[in-house]
Design a protein around this motif. Sequence first.
Motif, PDB file in Angstrom:
ATOM      1  N   LYS A   1       0.833  -1.205   0.000  1.00  0.00           N
ATOM      2  CA  LYS A   1       0.000   0.000   0.000  1.00  0.00           C
ATOM      3  C   LYS A   1       0.867   1.255   0.000  1.00  0.00           C
ATOM      4  O   LYS A   1       0.583   2.214  -0.719  1.00  0.00           O
ATOM      5  CB  LYS A   1      -0.924  -0.009   1.215  1.00  0.00           C
ATOM      6  CG  LYS A   1      -1.904   1.133   1.238  1.00  0.00           C
ATOM      7  CD  LYS A   1      -2.850   1.033   2.409  1.00  0.00           C
ATOM      8  CE  LYS A   1      -3.824   2.201   2.387  1.00  0.00           C
ATOM      9  NZ  LYS A   1      -4.707   2.193   3.529  1.00  0.00           N
ATOM     10  N   ALA A   2       1.933   1.252   0.788  1.00  0.00           N
ATOM     11  CA  ALA A   2       2.811   2.423   0.897  1.00  0.00           C
ATOM     12  C   ALA A   2       3.483   2.767  -0.424  1.00  0.00           C
ATOM     13  O   ALA A   2       3.734   3.935  -0.713  1.00  0.00           O
ATOM     14  CB  ALA A   2       3.868   2.188   1.977  1.00  0.00           C
ATOM     15  N   ILE A   3       3.773   1.757  -1.250  1.00  0.00           N
ATOM     16  CA  ILE A   3       4.444   2.028  -2.522  1.00  0.00           C
ATOM     17  C   ILE A   3       3.492   1.947  -3.717  1.00  0.00           C
ATOM     18  O   ILE A   3       3.914   2.097  -4.864  1.00  0.00           O
ATOM     19  CB  ILE A   3       5.667   1.095  -2.731  1.00  0.00           C
ATOM     20  CG1 ILE A   3       5.272  -0.389  -2.676  1.00  0.00           C
ATOM     21  CG2 ILE A   3       6.738   1.405  -1.706  1.00  0.00           C
ATOM     22  CD1 ILE A   3       6.401  -1.352  -2.956  1.00  0.00           C
ATOM     23  N   GLY A   4       2.195   1.705  -3.437  1.00  0.00           N
ATOM     24  CA  GLY A   4       1.176   1.763  -4.479  1.00  0.00           C
ATOM     25  C   GLY A   4       1.204   0.632  -5.484  1.00  0.00           C
ATOM     26  O   GLY A   4       0.969   0.861  -6.666  1.00  0.00           O
ATOM     27  N   VAL A   5       1.487  -0.597  -5.017  1.00  0.00           N
ATOM     28  CA  VAL A   5       1.445  -1.751  -5.916  1.00  0.00           C
ATOM     29  C   VAL A   5       0.454  -2.781  -5.379  1.00  0.00           C
ATOM     30  O   VAL A   5       0.219  -2.868  -4.180  1.00  0.00           O
ATOM     31  CB  VAL A   5       2.844  -2.396  -6.112  1.00  0.00           C
ATOM     32  CG1 VAL A   5       3.812  -1.403  -6.743  1.00  0.00           C
ATOM     33  CG2 VAL A   5       3.392  -2.941  -4.813  1.00  0.00           C
ATOM     34  N   LYS A   6      -0.110  -3.559  -6.292  1.00  0.00           N
ATOM     35  CA  LYS A   6      -1.058  -4.596  -5.889  1.00  0.00           C
ATOM     36  C   LYS A   6      -0.377  -5.914  -5.572  1.00  0.00           C
ATOM     37  O   LYS A   6      -0.888  -6.716  -4.805  1.00  0.00           O
ATOM     38  CB  LYS A   6      -2.102  -4.803  -6.986  1.00  0.00           C
ATOM     39  CG  LYS A   6      -2.984  -3.592  -7.166  1.00  0.00           C
ATOM     40  CD  LYS A   6      -4.034  -3.823  -8.221  1.00  0.00           C
ATOM     41  CE  LYS A   6      -4.693  -2.526  -8.527  1.00  0.00           C
ATOM     42  NZ  LYS A   6      -6.050  -2.423  -8.299  1.00  0.00           N
ATOM     43  N   GLU A   7       0.768  -6.150  -6.209  1.00  0.00           N
ATOM     44  CA  GLU A   7       1.492  -7.389  -5.947  1.00  0.00           C
ATOM     45  C   GLU A   7       2.988  -7.147  -5.995  1.00  0.00           C
ATOM     46  O   GLU A   7       3.464  -6.175  -6.563  1.00  0.00           O
ATOM     47  CB  GLU A   7       1.093  -8.483  -6.932  1.00  0.00           C
ATOM     48  CG  GLU A   7       1.394  -8.165  -8.375  1.00  0.00           C
ATOM     49  CD  GLU A   7       0.915  -9.257  -9.304  1.00  0.00           C
ATOM     50  OE1 GLU A   7       1.771  -9.879  -9.975  1.00  0.00           O
ATOM     51  OE2 GLU A   7      -0.303  -9.489  -9.367  1.00  0.00           O
ATOM     52  N   LEU A   8       3.704  -8.053  -5.364  1.00  0.00           N
ATOM     53  CA  LEU A   8       5.163  -7.993  -5.335  1.00  0.00           C
ATOM     54  C   LEU A   8       5.708  -9.089  -6.229  1.00  0.00           C
ATOM     55  O   LEU A   8       5.004 -10.049  -6.544  1.00  0.00           O
ATOM     56  CB  LEU A   8       5.663  -8.171  -3.897  1.00  0.00           C
ATOM     57  CG  LEU A   8       5.147  -7.127  -2.910  1.00  0.00           C
ATOM     58  CD1 LEU A   8       5.543  -7.499  -1.486  1.00  0.00           C
ATOM     59  CD2 LEU A   8       5.657  -5.740  -3.266  1.00  0.00           C
ATOM     60  N   SER A   9       6.946  -8.948  -6.629  1.00  0.00           N
ATOM     61  CA  SER A   9       7.557  -9.970  -7.465  1.00  0.00           C
ATOM     62  C   SER A   9       8.983 -10.174  -7.017  1.00  0.00           C
ATOM     63  O   SER A   9       9.509  -9.422  -6.210  1.00  0.00           O
ATOM     64  CB  SER A   9       7.502  -9.578  -8.942  1.00  0.00           C
ATOM     65  OG  SER A   9       8.315  -8.449  -9.171  1.00  0.00           O
ATOM     66  N   GLY A  10       9.595 -11.176  -7.564  1.00  0.00           N
ATOM     67  CA  GLY A  10      10.989 -11.447  -7.241  1.00  0.00           C
ATOM     68  C   GLY A  10      11.263 -12.934  -7.251  1.00  0.00           C
ATOM     69  O   GLY A  10      10.415 -13.747  -7.611  1.00  0.00           O
ATOM     70  N   GLU A  11      12.449 -13.274  -6.831  1.00  0.00           N
ATOM     71  CA  GLU A  11      12.928 -14.655  -6.869  1.00  0.00           C
ATOM     72  C   GLU A  11      12.074 -15.565  -5.986  1.00  0.00           C
ATOM     73  O   GLU A  11      11.915 -15.324  -4.795  1.00  0.00           O
ATOM     74  CB  GLU A  11      14.388 -14.672  -6.407  1.00  0.00           C
ATOM     75  CG  GLU A  11      15.080 -15.988  -6.576  1.00  0.00           C
ATOM     76  CD  GLU A  11      16.533 -15.916  -6.116  1.00  0.00           C
ATOM     77  OE1 GLU A  11      17.214 -16.925  -6.297  1.00  0.00           O
ATOM     78  OE2 GLU A  11      16.976 -14.884  -5.586  1.00  0.00           O
ATOM     79  N   GLU A  12      11.527 -16.600  -6.598  1.00  0.00           N
ATOM     80  CA  GLU A  12      10.706 -17.563  -5.867  1.00  0.00           C
ATOM     81  C   GLU A  12      11.511 -18.257  -4.775  1.00  0.00           C
ATOM     82  O   GLU A  12      12.710 -18.487  -4.914  1.00  0.00           O
ATOM     83  CB  GLU A  12      10.152 -18.634  -6.822  1.00  0.00           C
ATOM     84  CG  GLU A  12       8.948 -18.177  -7.593  1.00  0.00           C
ATOM     85  CD  GLU A  12       8.325 -19.303  -8.409  1.00  0.00           C
ATOM     86  OE1 GLU A  12       8.640 -20.495  -8.198  1.00  0.00           O
ATOM     87  OE2 GLU A  12       7.523 -18.968  -9.288  1.00  0.00           O
ATOM     88  N   GLY A  13      10.830 -18.598  -3.694  1.00  0.00           N
ATOM     89  CA  GLY A  13      11.467 -19.316  -2.604  1.00  0.00           C
ATOM     90  C   GLY A  13      12.043 -18.407  -1.529  1.00  0.00           C
ATOM     91  O   GLY A  13      12.638 -18.887  -0.569  1.00  0.00           O
ATOM     92  N   TYR A  14      11.875 -17.098  -1.702  1.00  0.00           N
ATOM     93  CA  TYR A  14      12.398 -16.135  -0.740  1.00  0.00           C
ATOM     94  C   TYR A  14      11.305 -15.144  -0.381  1.00  0.00           C
ATOM     95  O   TYR A  14      10.471 -14.790  -1.215  1.00  0.00           O
ATOM     96  CB  TYR A  14      13.614 -15.391  -1.312  1.00  0.00           C
ATOM     97  CG  TYR A  14      14.758 -16.325  -1.595  1.00  0.00           C
ATOM     98  CD1 TYR A  14      15.655 -16.683  -0.596  1.00  0.00           C
ATOM     99  CD2 TYR A  14      14.917 -16.881  -2.857  1.00  0.00           C
ATOM    100  CE1 TYR A  14      16.687 -17.563  -0.848  1.00  0.00           C
ATOM    101  CE2 TYR A  14      15.951 -17.763  -3.122  1.00  0.00           C
ATOM    102  CZ  TYR A  14      16.828 -18.095  -2.108  1.00  0.00           C
ATOM    103  OH  TYR A  14      17.846 -18.979  -2.359  1.00  0.00           O
ATOM    104  N   THR A  15      11.324 -14.684   0.854  1.00  0.00           N
ATOM    105  CA  THR A  15      10.351 -13.686   1.298  1.00  0.00           C
ATOM    106  C   THR A  15      10.726 -12.316   0.738  1.00  0.00           C
ATOM    107  O   THR A  15      11.839 -12.115   0.241  1.00  0.00           O
ATOM    108  CB  THR A  15      10.308 -13.600   2.832  1.00  0.00           C
ATOM    109  OG1 THR A  15      11.558 -13.062   3.295  1.00  0.00           O
ATOM    110  CG2 THR A  15      10.048 -14.956   3.474  1.00  0.00           C
ATOM    111  N   THR A  16       9.807 -11.386   0.875  1.00  0.00           N
ATOM    112  CA  THR A  16      10.077 -10.014   0.426  1.00  0.00           C
ATOM    113  C   THR A  16      11.298  -9.443   1.129  1.00  0.00           C
ATOM    114  O   THR A  16      12.166  -8.846   0.489  1.00  0.00           O
ATOM    115  CB  THR A  16       8.842  -9.123   0.663  1.00  0.00           C
ATOM    116  OG1 THR A  16       7.759  -9.660  -0.100  1.00  0.00           O
ATOM    117  CG2 THR A  16       9.092  -7.687   0.243  1.00  0.00           C
TER     118      THR A  16
END
Length: 154
Positions: free
Chosen positions: A100-115
């Motif tokens: 919400k703070a950065i205005g995105v609906k979803e996050l992405s990145g390398e699978e198998g790791y948390t944000t």
Amino acid sequence: MILVSDTSMLGTDLPSLTTGLRGLAYWEIEVTGPNRDLHSGHFGGAVANPINVLCNILSKITDEKGKITIPGFYDTVEELSSKEREMLSSLPFDEEAYKKAIGVKELSGEEGYTTLERNSCRPSFDICGYRVDIREKVPKQYYPLQPGPKSPAG
């Protein structure tokens, strides 16, 4: 003593001490094409558009699981220990508030790791600038002579 750092904190009530950073590398990729700017209506489908070629190259740098595909890239990347992963998971991080703070609906990145693991400990590949050189001021239906990611100084 005053300490200034280009790092982040999870909150004003949570003191943070950064003990290491992931590092940074800049480079410039140059793709060249024909000897002049070409009109796409006359040459499209017959001549490779340098922008398309560059986009194709860049689109293959990470795979569908967010892993960087450059051969040997991970050879010296240290894997997170179970203790480090446990420590990171214990931090008061609200993923929904983060989005919400950065205005995105979803996050992405390398699978198998948390944000938190992805944005603090795991390597990432980010295109932070892009430049297209066109010799003359021409309509956008022309292929440019040279597209390329923007250099740090540019």
